[in-house]
Design an enzyme around this catalytic site. Structure first.
Site: not given
Ligand code: NAX
Length: 341
Positions: A13, A111, A129, A158, A186
């Site tokens: 991702g 996991q 995530g 944050d 968060h």
């Molecule tokens: P993307 O959708 O670009 O990438 C996520 C990736 O995870 C995808 O490639 C998908 O195939 C993979 N995936 C899904 N289920 C999976 C599993 N069971 N095992 C392994 N891989 C899996 O998202 P991205 O922009 O990279 O964001 C990832 C996560 O970070 C999201 O949940 C997002 O909401 C969260 N965030 C958290 C932040 C924080 O401060 N805690 C800020 C940024 C972001 O919003």
């Protein structure tokens, strides 16, 4: 030095793409620490992860000892010293909160169980995530043999957003500001707190009053602009960029692990969501953001974060923290109702 195994989920991702090169360069664990990367993806994400692995190879990073890609959590977490759980089920239009929690429970439960079975004895886990706090709670609950204090959720982004807003307003470099706290979840209910923050050794509130023309003006800026802007910055980024924060989130994840492993030194406290033991009246077991420090390298994955206790919260601060804790309780109860924890 032996290589440290770092497992990154959701590696294909956008955060994965911004994160993996920083880890492989040594920015996270240090310039003297070789790293072995394990990338976990779901089958539809494997090709993207493979592409990233090809690019990692092309960087010829001296510290990188290998990259393995898999869709099997047990293979991915085998011997993991650091696990960065980035992949999650995204919230899309029309998806109910309960359905989102259930989908993520189906990811973070298995996991956590796999980590419990195969990770290294010193494993440290950070959940990126979303909903990050509750996903961390699910993973920790599914890993009964791993001490709960090895699990954390990312609120460093944050925290850094708060530092940057203050630095811009006060016209100083962000590293002049210390002891800002992100309390709670968060999410938009988080409480970015500057009551104990200092800039160049003097209270931030005093410096803001001087910069903005009085204590009332400073208080209004904090309540009406600073807090909502930090809490809703993710939405602002999406509105402007067209997709969610990626490089800044990766940078914060690097900083979270770096400080947990190598220590916060003399930089004051930072913020991370950790499993509560009841600190500040937060119910035991909730994963809540607190002020934290780390003493630095004690084992190969460091001493980890400790919650800074005794930071006074006034009545308004307590109410803000409580509102965010209420949201965490509701998320935990929804997950409990699913029978996940
Ligand atoms: P993307 O959708 O670009 O990438 C996520 C990736 O995870 C995808 O490639 C998908 O195939 C993979 N995936 C899904 N289920 C999976 C599993 N069971 N095992 C392994 N891989 C899996 O998202 P991205 O922009 O990279 O964001 C990832 C996560 O970070 C999201 O949940 C997002 O909401 C969260 N965030 C958290 C932040 C924080 O401060 N805690 C800020 C940024 C972001 O919003």
């Amino acid at each position: 030095m032996d290589a440290t195994t770092v497992t990154v989920t959701g590696a294909g991702g956008q955060i994965g793409y911004a994160l993996l090169f920083r880890i492989a360069s040594g920015a996270m664990l240090g310039p003297d620490r070789p790293v072995r990367l394990r990338l976990l993806e779901i089958p539809q994400g494997l090709r993207a992860a493979e592409g990233t692995a090809l690019e990692l190879q092309d960087c010829a990073f001296p510290l990188l000892r290998g990259v393995e890609i898999t869709d099997d959590p047990r293979t991915a977490f085998d011997g993991a010293n650091v696990a960065m759980l980035v992949g999650a089920r995204a919230r899309t239009a029309g998806v109910e909160r309960a359905d989102l929690l259930a989908a993520n429970a189906g990811i973070f439960g298995p996991q956590g169980a796999a980590l419990n079975e195969v990770a290294a004895a010193d494993v440290r886990v950070v959940v990126v995530g979303n909903p990050a706090n509750t996903n961390a709670l699910i993973a920790a609950a599914s890993a009964p043999d791993i001490p709960a204090d090895r699990f954390g959720a990312l609120t460093r982004l944050d925290h850094d957003r708060a530092l940057a807003q203050l630095a811009a307003k006060l016209r100083v470099a962000p590293d002049r500001i210390r002891d800002v706290t992100i309390w709670g979840n968060h999410s938009a209910t988080q409480f970015p707190d500057v009551a104990h923050a200092t800039v160049g050794g003097r209270p931030v509130t005093e410096a803001l009053a001087e910069a903005l023309g009085g204590t009332d003006a400073a208080a209004s800026w904090l309540d009406d602009e600073f807090i909502p802007r930090v809490a809703k910055r993710g939405a602002e980024i999406i509105a402007v960029r067209g997709s969610s924060s990626a490089a800044s989130a990766a940078n914060a994840a690097v900083a979270h692990v770096r400080d947990a492993v190598r220590g916060t030194g003399d930089r004051g406290w930072t913020s991370a969501a950790l499993v509560s033991h009841g600190e500040y009246g937060v119910p035991e077991g909730l994963v809540c953001s607190f002020p934290v420090t780390s003493a630095g390298p004690v084992t190969s994955t460091g001493d980890g974060y400790r919650i800074v206790e005794g930071v006074p919260l006034d009545a308004r601060g307590r109410a803000r923290l409580q509102a965010s804790v209420d949201e965490l309780i509701a998320e935990r109860d929804a997950v409990r109702a699913l029978g996940v924890i």
